[in-house]
Write a protein that holds these residues in place. Sequence first.
Motif, short mmCIF file in Angstrom:
data_model
loop_
_atom_site.label_atom_id
_atom_site.label_comp_id
_atom_site.label_asym_id
_atom_site.label_seq_id
_atom_site.Cartn_x
_atom_site.Cartn_y
_atom_site.Cartn_z
N LEU A 237 -2.00 16.60 2.87
CA LEU A 237 -3.42 16.41 3.17
C LEU A 237 -4.21 17.70 2.94
N PHE A 238 -3.71 18.79 3.45
CA PHE A 238 -4.42 20.06 3.30
C PHE A 238 -4.47 20.51 1.84
N ARG A 239 -3.40 20.21 1.10
CA ARG A 239 -3.39 20.54 -0.31
C ARG A 239 -4.50 19.79 -1.05
N LYS A 240 -4.60 18.50 -0.80
CA LYS A 240 -5.62 17.68 -1.46
C LYS A 240 -7.02 18.12 -1.07
N GLN A 241 -7.22 18.36 0.23
CA GLN A 241 -8.54 18.76 0.72
C GLN A 241 -8.93 20.14 0.17
N ALA A 242 -7.97 21.05 0.16
CA ALA A 242 -8.26 22.42 -0.30
C ALA A 242 -8.61 22.44 -1.78
N VAL A 243 -7.86 21.70 -2.59
CA VAL A 243 -8.14 21.65 -4.02
C VAL A 243 -9.53 21.06 -4.26
N ALA A 244 -9.85 20.01 -3.52
CA ALA A 244 -11.17 19.38 -3.68
C ALA A 244 -12.29 20.37 -3.35
N ARG A 245 -12.13 21.15 -2.28
CA ARG A 245 -13.16 22.13 -1.91
C ARG A 245 -13.26 23.25 -2.95
N MET A 246 -12.11 23.68 -3.47
CA MET A 246 -12.13 24.72 -4.50
C MET A 246 -12.82 24.23 -5.77
N MET A 247 -12.57 22.97 -6.12
CA MET A 247 -13.20 22.42 -7.32
C MET A 247 -14.71 22.28 -7.13
N GLU A 248 -15.14 21.98 -5.92
CA GLU A 248 -16.59 21.95 -5.65
C GLU A 248 -17.20 23.33 -5.89
N LEU A 249 -16.48 24.36 -5.44
CA LEU A 249 -16.95 25.73 -5.63
C LEU A 249 -17.00 26.10 -7.11
N ILE A 250 -15.95 25.75 -7.84
CA ILE A 250 -15.88 26.06 -9.26
C ILE A 250 -16.96 25.30 -10.04
N LYS A 251 -17.13 24.01 -9.72
CA LYS A 251 -18.16 23.22 -10.41
C LYS A 251 -19.56 23.78 -10.16
N SER A 252 -19.77 24.28 -8.95
CA SER A 252 -21.07 24.87 -8.63
C SER A 252 -21.32 26.12 -9.47
N ASP A 253 -20.28 26.95 -9.61
CA ASP A 253 -20.41 28.16 -10.44
C ASP A 253 -20.66 27.79 -11.90
N LEU A 254 -19.94 26.78 -12.40
CA LEU A 254 -20.13 26.36 -13.78
C LEU A 254 -21.53 25.80 -14.01
N ALA A 255 -22.04 25.08 -13.01
CA ALA A 255 -23.38 24.50 -13.14
C ALA A 255 -24.43 25.59 -13.28
N MET A 256 -24.21 26.73 -12.60
CA MET A 256 -25.16 27.83 -12.74
C MET A 256 -25.15 28.42 -14.14
N LEU A 257 -24.03 28.21 -14.87
CA LEU A 257 -23.94 28.64 -16.26
C LEU A 257 -24.45 27.55 -17.21
N GLY A 258 -24.82 26.41 -16.65
CA GLY A 258 -25.25 25.30 -17.49
C GLY A 258 -24.09 24.59 -18.16
N ILE A 259 -22.91 24.67 -17.56
CA ILE A 259 -21.70 24.08 -18.15
C ILE A 259 -21.25 22.88 -17.33
N HIS A 260 -21.07 21.77 -18.01
CA HIS A 260 -20.64 20.53 -17.35
C HIS A 260 -19.55 19.88 -18.19
#
Length: 309
Positions: A237-260
């Motif tokens: 459970l913690f593995r799944k939740q942690a990966v999901a939160r990290m991906m939210e963080l990474i996607k947010s950083d990529l969005a600031m670069l205009g990358i989707h």
Amino acid sequence: MNQTTTLYAAYATLIETVLGELVTEGVLPAGTSFANVTLEPPRDPAHGDLATNAAMVLAKGAGTNPRSLAQPITAKLRAQPAITNAAIAGPGFINLRLAPDAWLTELKTIAALGDQYGRSSIGAGRRVNVEYVSANPTGPMHMGHCRGAVVGDALASLLEWAGHRVIREYYINDAGGQVDVLARSVHLRYREALGDDIGAVPDGLYPGDYLKPVGAALAAEFGDQYRTAPEDEWLPLFRKQAVARMMELIKSDLAMLGIHHDIFASEAELQAAGKPEAAEGWLRAHDLVYDGELEAPKGKAPPEDWEPV
């Protein structure tokens, strides 16, 4: 010049036409490939507007030397109205000087086409998958990831501009030991959010403060349900939740670069679905797998972890 063709592409086509004429005339052998012929700006603008290595790369196949082959090439190029000079340089490079009207025509084309200038249909709608960034989901992006993100997205955009159907993929490395370490690190922060004194973060775990909000969110959602529970109860459970939160963080950083990205492919899901085994089965069915032993690197002792499988 066709309005969908840039100046460089137009003169590259002209070079190929001239070389094709030389094949017809017997100067170049039948079946000569022009794949290695290039056309680009010379290093020194004083030498001309364009330069080609045609004579350099085709002379051997023609049974002559580059400067000799350059002579019939330059003779044909000088006959073109838009070329004011074609000169042989050094061992056989050819420098071209274009007439002013060639540049004026190109400027008019650019003005007419605007932001569509240079667009190509060479890709003919062929599908291309570009997988890039794919940073491990164990923490925020760093500058190395950022560099790969920009280069990968530029390549994907260039392929689209050339008429390809591009799929942008992020491969999530969410299987293996590193995500288990992430889950244990998050569990530590989860206990911290519940009020436990965790002391110094043990060696081997991720110490970054970026995991504190993840632990706090899990504490808010589950209370002390997993505070002292055995690892096998909370690790998945913690593995799944942690990966999901990290991906939210990474996607947010990529969005600031205009990358989707179009696709986020999970390694864990691919493994669970038996995709690696299926891929190997397909490769073996088509006789595309070599079974044997890898030779050790030559000239030096093999690494300590060398496995000649």
